[in-house]
Enzyme design. Structure first.
Site, PDB file in Angstrom:
ATOM      1  CB  ILE A 121      -7.603  -5.089  -3.995  1.00  0.00           C
ATOM      2  CG1 ILE A 121      -6.961  -3.878  -4.679  1.00  0.00           C
ATOM      3  CG2 ILE A 121      -9.129  -5.006  -4.095  1.00  0.00           C
ATOM      4  CD1 ILE A 121      -7.140  -3.811  -6.187  1.00  0.00           C
TER       5      ILE A 121
ATOM      6  CB  THR B 139     -13.730  -5.458  -8.523  1.00  0.00           C
ATOM      7  OG1 THR B 139     -13.013  -5.994  -7.414  1.00  0.00           O
ATOM      8  CG2 THR B 139     -15.164  -5.176  -8.130  1.00  0.00           C
TER       9      THR B 139
ATOM     10  NE  ARG C 229      -6.968  -6.111 -15.665  1.00  0.00           N
ATOM     11  CZ  ARG C 229      -7.010  -5.059 -14.859  1.00  0.00           C
ATOM     12  NH1 ARG C 229      -8.066  -4.863 -14.095  1.00  0.00           N
ATOM     13  NH2 ARG C 229      -6.008  -4.202 -14.804  1.00  0.00           N
TER      14      ARG C 229
ATOM     15  CG  ASP D 166     -15.737  -2.401 -11.995  1.00  0.00           C
ATOM     16  OD1 ASP D 166     -16.600  -1.576 -12.356  1.00  0.00           O
ATOM     17  OD2 ASP D 166     -14.528  -2.143 -11.939  1.00  0.00           O
TER      18      ASP D 166
ATOM     19  CD  GLU E  82     -12.956  -4.622 -19.021  1.00  0.00           C
ATOM     20  OE1 GLU E  82     -13.544  -5.173 -18.092  1.00  0.00           O
ATOM     21  OE2 GLU E  82     -12.102  -3.719 -18.851  1.00  0.00           O
TER      22      GLU E  82
ATOM     23  CG  HIS F 189     -12.383  -1.653 -15.723  1.00  0.00           C
ATOM     24  ND1 HIS F 189     -11.777  -2.690 -16.394  1.00  0.00           N
ATOM     25  CD2 HIS F 189     -11.542  -1.333 -14.701  1.00  0.00           C
ATOM     26  CE1 HIS F 189     -10.623  -2.980 -15.822  1.00  0.00           C
ATOM     27  NE2 HIS F 189     -10.458  -2.165 -14.784  1.00  0.00           N
ATOM     28  CD  GLN F 190     -18.899   2.848 -11.609  1.00  0.00           C
ATOM     29  OE1 GLN F 190     -19.706   2.872 -12.519  1.00  0.00           O
ATOM     30  NE2 GLN F 190     -19.072   3.525 -10.480  1.00  0.00           N
ATOM     31  CB  ALA F 191     -13.656  -1.106  -9.076  1.00  0.00           C
TER      32      ALA F 191
HETATM   33  P1  NAI Z   1      -1.661  -7.496  -5.773  1.00  0.00           P
HETATM   34  O1  NAI Z   1      -0.556  -7.778  -6.731  1.00  0.00           O
HETATM   35  O2  NAI Z   1      -1.401  -6.706  -4.537  1.00  0.00           O
HETATM   36  O3  NAI Z   1      -2.320  -8.897  -5.311  1.00  0.00           O
HETATM   37  C1  NAI Z   1      -2.610  -9.948  -6.153  1.00  0.00           C
HETATM   38  C2  NAI Z   1      -2.622 -11.214  -5.296  1.00  0.00           C
HETATM   39  O4  NAI Z   1      -3.064 -12.314  -6.109  1.00  0.00           O
HETATM   40  C3  NAI Z   1      -1.218 -11.586  -4.766  1.00  0.00           C
HETATM   41  O5  NAI Z   1      -1.281 -11.821  -3.369  1.00  0.00           O
HETATM   42  C4  NAI Z   1      -0.872 -12.852  -5.534  1.00  0.00           C
HETATM   43  O6  NAI Z   1      -0.064 -13.743  -4.781  1.00  0.00           O
HETATM   44  C5  NAI Z   1      -2.269 -13.422  -5.762  1.00  0.00           C
HETATM   45  N1  NAI Z   1      -2.291 -14.457  -6.777  1.00  0.00           N
HETATM   46  C6  NAI Z   1      -1.428 -14.674  -7.792  1.00  0.00           C
HETATM   47  N2  NAI Z   1      -1.801 -15.789  -8.475  1.00  0.00           N
HETATM   48  C7  NAI Z   1      -2.908 -16.271  -7.867  1.00  0.00           C
HETATM   49  C8  NAI Z   1      -3.741 -17.386  -8.083  1.00  0.00           C
HETATM   50  N3  NAI Z   1      -3.481 -18.265  -9.067  1.00  0.00           N
HETATM   51  N4  NAI Z   1      -4.810 -17.559  -7.275  1.00  0.00           N
HETATM   52  C9  NAI Z   1      -5.064 -16.687  -6.271  1.00  0.00           C
HETATM   53  N5  NAI Z   1      -4.294 -15.630  -5.996  1.00  0.00           N
HETATM   54  C10 NAI Z   1      -3.237 -15.413  -6.790  1.00  0.00           C
HETATM   55  O7  NAI Z   1      -2.819  -6.838  -6.659  1.00  0.00           O
HETATM   56  P2  NAI Z   1      -4.021  -5.908  -6.174  1.00  0.00           P
HETATM   57  O8  NAI Z   1      -3.572  -4.481  -6.171  1.00  0.00           O
HETATM   58  O9  NAI Z   1      -4.626  -6.466  -4.947  1.00  0.00           O
HETATM   59  O10 NAI Z   1      -5.022  -6.066  -7.421  1.00  0.00           O
HETATM   60  C11 NAI Z   1      -5.642  -7.307  -7.715  1.00  0.00           C
HETATM   61  C12 NAI Z   1      -6.212  -7.277  -9.124  1.00  0.00           C
HETATM   62  O11 NAI Z   1      -7.275  -6.323  -9.164  1.00  0.00           O
HETATM   63  C13 NAI Z   1      -5.217  -6.754 -10.198  1.00  0.00           C
HETATM   64  O12 NAI Z   1      -4.446  -7.831 -10.716  1.00  0.00           O
HETATM   65  C14 NAI Z   1      -6.114  -6.180 -11.238  1.00  0.00           C
HETATM   66  O13 NAI Z   1      -6.385  -7.180 -12.217  1.00  0.00           O
HETATM   67  C15 NAI Z   1      -7.409  -5.854 -10.486  1.00  0.00           C
HETATM   68  N6  NAI Z   1      -7.705  -4.405 -10.441  1.00  0.00           N
HETATM   69  C16 NAI Z   1      -8.938  -3.986 -10.880  1.00  0.00           C
HETATM   70  C17 NAI Z   1      -9.287  -2.632 -10.848  1.00  0.00           C
HETATM   71  C18 NAI Z   1     -10.652  -2.149 -11.260  1.00  0.00           C
HETATM   72  O14 NAI Z   1     -10.837  -0.927 -11.434  1.00  0.00           O
HETATM   73  N7  NAI Z   1     -11.633  -2.986 -11.438  1.00  0.00           N
HETATM   74  C19 NAI Z   1      -8.302  -1.648 -10.402  1.00  0.00           C
HETATM   75  C20 NAI Z   1      -7.057  -2.211  -9.889  1.00  0.00           C
HETATM   76  C21 NAI Z   1      -6.777  -3.533  -9.942  1.00  0.00           C
END
Ligand code: NAI
Length: 334
Positions: free
Chosen positions: A154, A231, A233, A257, A262, A294-296
């Site tokens: 993302i 967006t 957590r 979001d 929440e 939480h609709q992203a």
């Molecule tokens: P991903 O697993 O592809 O990427 C997460 C990145 O964060 C990785 O590159 C990782 O190395 C990095 N990371 C780990 N620890 C870190 C730190 N201390 N500081 C900075 N970066 C760090 O995950 P993705 O798919 O990109 O999703 C990211 C987050 O988005 C998810 O963990 C989830 O919490 C949130 N999310 C929210 C949604 C929503 O509807 N609002 C939907 C889907 C995900």
């Protein structure tokens, strides 16, 4: 095999029904999983949950006692699951690591644009016949520095979109991001990101290291009037520090979001109740705060992908279980 799918809203049920195996006995429940609703899971080998279901040691222990062997998360984040407890109890946990990074990335950029150009105000103003532009002044995204925390699927997509706006995009991730270099995104340390960015957006997982990564100390390092977007957590941001930063005008815009508490609010209609969360209500009083519930992730494509991967995960689990049983019983299976 009995499956109980908690937090299944009608749209979830619709998507899941299309892909679940016909011989699985699936119970769809709108309520979330907690101590008061755990009785429904009695005898269910598989329990499927979403972002705000409670999966701490106590709940997992009760689930294990009731015969649960698999938690099929319908989300990417697993911060609400006590993985150590699950391991100890012999419960497998599977998730949906990626369903639509586009959905979340597009919503993230949407929050930035809506806040900057005050689209949420314009919607109401025009309907009231107020065409004045006072208070609607925005800024060019072009040329601004955007800091992205978390260079995953993302975060990188958000970076790619903002590059198209002509933004200078910097990213922080504890691991080297080769793909970022190819996108022309500079990987920097957190200090640099906090002090140099006009907009900061969060795309890292919530864990012990990132909990309250946006706190009073780090907000103080930021440019005055910074735009903060979350967006990821809710727990990534300290709400009290956000309120203080908004009051002092150190934070110029806030788009969220997700919210740290929440679980008590999101995904339900509370419009006829008195909301008891004073911090959340205080956030809503600021004219430069935009909150979505939480609709992203919430697009057709994402819902379908979540359902498909969840069904695939359960199928893979059941195949492994059957193979294990065959080995235990020393019989040959096809
Ligand atoms: P991903 O697993 O592809 O990427 C997460 C990145 O964060 C990785 O590159 C990782 O190395 C990095 N990371 C780990 N620890 C870190 C730190 N201390 N500081 C900075 N970066 C760090 O995950 P993705 O798919 O990109 O999703 C990211 C987050 O988005 C998810 O963990 C989830 O919490 C949130 N999310 C929210 C949604 C929503 O509807 N609002 C939907 C889907 C995900």
């Amino acid at each position: 095999m009995k499956i109980v799918a908690y937090s299944s809203k009608p749209y979830d049920k619709q998507a899941l029904c299309r892909v679940m195996q016909p011989d699985w006995e699936t119970l769809y429940l709108e309520v979330s999983l907690g101590l008061d609703t755990i009785a429904f899971a009695q005898g269910a080998e598989v329990v499927s949950t979403f972002v705000n279901d409670r999966l701490d040691e106590k709940v997992l222990t009760l689930l294990a006692q009731g015969g649960t062997k698999l938690i099929a998360l319908r989300c990417a984040g697993f911060n609400n699951v006590d993985l150590n407890a699950a391991k100890k109890l012999g419960i497998r946990v599977l998730r949906v690591p990626a369903y639509s990074p586009y959905a979340v990335a597009e919503h993230t950029v949407g929050l930035m644009l809506a806040l900057n150009r005050k689209l949420y105000k314009a919607y109401n103003r025009i309907r009231e016949g107020n065409f004045a532009l006072n208070g609607m002044l925005g800024f060019d995204m072009h040329g601004k520095t955007v800091g992205i925390i978390g260079a995953g699927l993302i975060g990188r997509l958000v970076g790619k979109m903002l590059k198209a706006f002509g933004c200078h995009v910097v990213i922080y991730d504890p691991y080297t991001c080769v793909a970022c270099k190819e996108l022309g995104i500079e990987q920097v340390d957190l200090e640099h990101l906090f002090t140099q960015s006009d907009i900061i957006t969060l795309h890292c997982p919530l864990n012990a290291e990132t909990n309250h990564i946006i706190n009073a100390e780090n907000i103080a390092k930021m440019k005055e009037g910074v735009m903060l977007i979350n967006t990821g957590r809710g727990g990534l941001m300290d709400t009290a520090a956000l309120i203080a930063g908004l009051k002092s005008k150190q934070i110029g815009y806030l788009g969220i979001d997700v919210y740290e508490k929440e679980g008590a609010l999101f995904f339900e209609d509370h419009s006829c109740e008195i909301i008891q969360d004073d911090a959340f209500e205080r956030l809503l009083t600021f004219p430069n705060v935009l909150v979505t519930g939480h609709q992203a992730y919430f697009t057709h494509e994402a819902l379908e992908q979540i359902a498909q991967t969840t069904a695939d995960n359960i199928l893979a689990y059941s195949q492994i279980q059957s193979a294990d049983e065959c080995l235990e019983n020393e019989v040959t299976c096809d």
